[in-house]
Design a protein around this motif. Sequence first.
Motif, short mmCIF file in Angstrom:
data_model
loop_
_atom_site.label_atom_id
_atom_site.label_comp_id
_atom_site.label_asym_id
_atom_site.label_seq_id
_atom_site.Cartn_x
_atom_site.Cartn_y
_atom_site.Cartn_z
N ALA A 274 0.80 -1.22 0.00
CA ALA A 274 0.00 0.00 0.00
C ALA A 274 0.84 1.28 0.00
CB ALA A 274 -0.92 0.00 1.22
N VAL A 275 2.15 1.17 -0.25
CA VAL A 275 2.99 2.35 -0.20
C VAL A 275 2.77 3.22 -1.43
CG1 VAL A 275 4.74 1.17 1.16
CG2 VAL A 275 4.90 1.15 -1.32
N ARG A 276 3.01 4.50 -1.27
CA ARG A 276 2.92 5.43 -2.39
C ARG A 276 4.11 5.20 -3.32
NH1 ARG A 276 4.49 11.02 -3.40
NH2 ARG A 276 2.93 12.03 -4.73
N ARG A 277 3.89 5.12 -4.63
CA ARG A 277 4.97 4.85 -5.56
C ARG A 277 4.65 5.43 -6.93
NH1 ARG A 277 3.57 -0.70 -4.74
NH2 ARG A 277 5.63 -1.00 -3.92
N ASN A 278 5.65 5.47 -7.77
CA ASN A 278 5.48 5.85 -9.17
C ASN A 278 5.04 4.60 -9.92
OD1 ASN A 278 5.98 6.28 -11.99
ND2 ASN A 278 7.30 8.01 -11.46
N TRP A 279 3.74 4.49 -10.22
CA TRP A 279 3.22 3.26 -10.81
C TRP A 279 3.71 3.05 -12.23
CZ3 TRP A 279 1.25 -0.45 -8.00
CH2 TRP A 279 0.72 -0.13 -6.74
N TRP A 280 4.03 4.10 -12.94
CA TRP A 280 4.56 3.96 -14.29
C TRP A 280 5.91 3.25 -14.25
CZ3 TRP A 280 8.74 6.97 -16.54
CH2 TRP A 280 8.90 6.75 -17.90
N MET A 281 6.82 3.71 -13.38
CA MET A 281 8.13 3.08 -13.25
C MET A 281 7.99 1.67 -12.68
SD MET A 281 10.42 6.28 -11.89
CE MET A 281 11.91 5.28 -11.84
N TRP A 282 7.06 1.49 -11.74
CA TRP A 282 6.84 0.16 -11.14
C TRP A 282 6.43 -0.84 -12.21
CZ3 TRP A 282 2.22 -2.61 -11.07
CH2 TRP A 282 2.22 -3.76 -10.28
#
Length: 395
Positions: A274-282
Motif C-alpha cells: 500500500a505504499v505510495r509509488r510511481n506506478w509507471w516506473m513500477w
Amino acid sequence: MPLGEPVKVELTLIDEGARWVNTEPDGIVVGAVTLRGWEIHPVQATLEVLGENDAYLVKINYELDLGLDPVPMNWFEVGFEFIAGDGSGHVTVLDALPRTIGPEKERVYSVNRRLQFVPCAAGIEPDAVLPATTYQIDVFGVGGNNPRWKNSATCGGNVRSGSHAAWLSLLVPRGCPEVAVGLSIRYSLPPEEIIGSLPAHDAVTFPLVLKGGSRRVVEPVPTDDADPARRPEGPRVFISYAHDTARHERNALEFAELLDRAGVDVHLDKWSGAVRRNWWMWAEREIRIADFTVVVASPRCKAVAEGEIPSDENRGMRTELNFIRELLAKDESHWLPKILPVVLPGETVENLPAFLQPYNCDHYRIDEFTEEEVEGLLRAMGRTDSGERPSSRVS
C-alpha cells in the motif's frame, strides 16, 4: 506485566537433528493481541545471497483475544519492525508468509536457495506450515524491515478470537547478537466505538536475542537460473489487467492465487503493498524483470489499447500496454514468447488487444479456476518437458 516493560526472548536449542531453535517468551500483550512462543532457525545460504549478513527463518505465533463480549471489528493488523541491535546495519525481510490470500486450506512451503518460500514439492519435508484460514490476509513490507499482516473477515463478517502464525525469511548483519522488535497493532472498530477517531494503534518494543547454532544448509540447485522452466521456485509472472468491474478484479485475483498455488512467482498491483509509488516506473520494471507477462482480456483492456479511452483515464493499463507494444516492436522474437494473452471466465478473445495477435499466434482460455485449466499456460512457461500441445491453447 506492564505494557512497556522489555521482555528478553531467550532461545533454547531442541536437539532433534539440531533443526529448530525455539523461543519461549513470557508473553507480550498489546491490546487484544498476545505474542506466543517464536521459533527461530539459523540458515546457511550461499555468499551471493547472504553478503555480509546472517540468515534466519522465524515463525511468529500470536493470538487475538477479544474477550467474552467482543466488540465487532471486520479487520485487525499485526506489524513488526526489526532493527539491528547496535543500529549499525539493516535488517531485511526477504520473504514472508502468509502472502496475500483469501480463505485458504493448510499449505506447506520449502525455502529455496534465495531464501524465498515456495510451495513444497511432494516427498520433501516442509520448512513452513501455514494453518487453514477463513480470513482474507494481506501482507505488506516484504523487502524492508517492517512486515505487516492485515487479517480481514470475508462476506461482511467480523474477526474472531483465535491463534495465528506467520513466517519470515530474515537477513541481519553478520554477528549481530540481537535485534529490537517493535510490535504494533491496528483494529477496525464500528463508528459508535471509534467516536470519530482512527482505529486503535498501540506499540511496544522488545529485544530478540539471536544465538548461533546448527544451521540448515540450503544447497544450490545445479540448474540454469536463466531458464525459468528449470528454477525450483517457478517463473516470475506479472499480471496486467484493467479494473473494469469488481467481478473482473476478483477473477484476476483468483487467477493470480491459482498460479501462486501452482508454484508461480506472481506479481500484480493488488499484491504490491500500500505504499505510495510511481506506478509507471513500477509497471515497467515488473515487465522487464518478469519471465512472463500475462495480459488479461477485458473490454476496457482492449479499449485502452485501441485509444478509445480518454488519455487521462486508465493510465496504469495504458502504461503497461504501451510498454509491451514497444518491446514487441523492438525485438519481437525475444518478447513474443514472454507475453501471454489470457481469457478468464466470462470473457472473450475479442477483448484482447489486436497487437498481441491472439489469433495469429496463441491465446490461453481459462474457463474455470482449476489446476487442469492452467496446464496449457504453465507449459507455455516451460513447466513441462512433454512437448504435448496444451489443451487450453487456442490457435
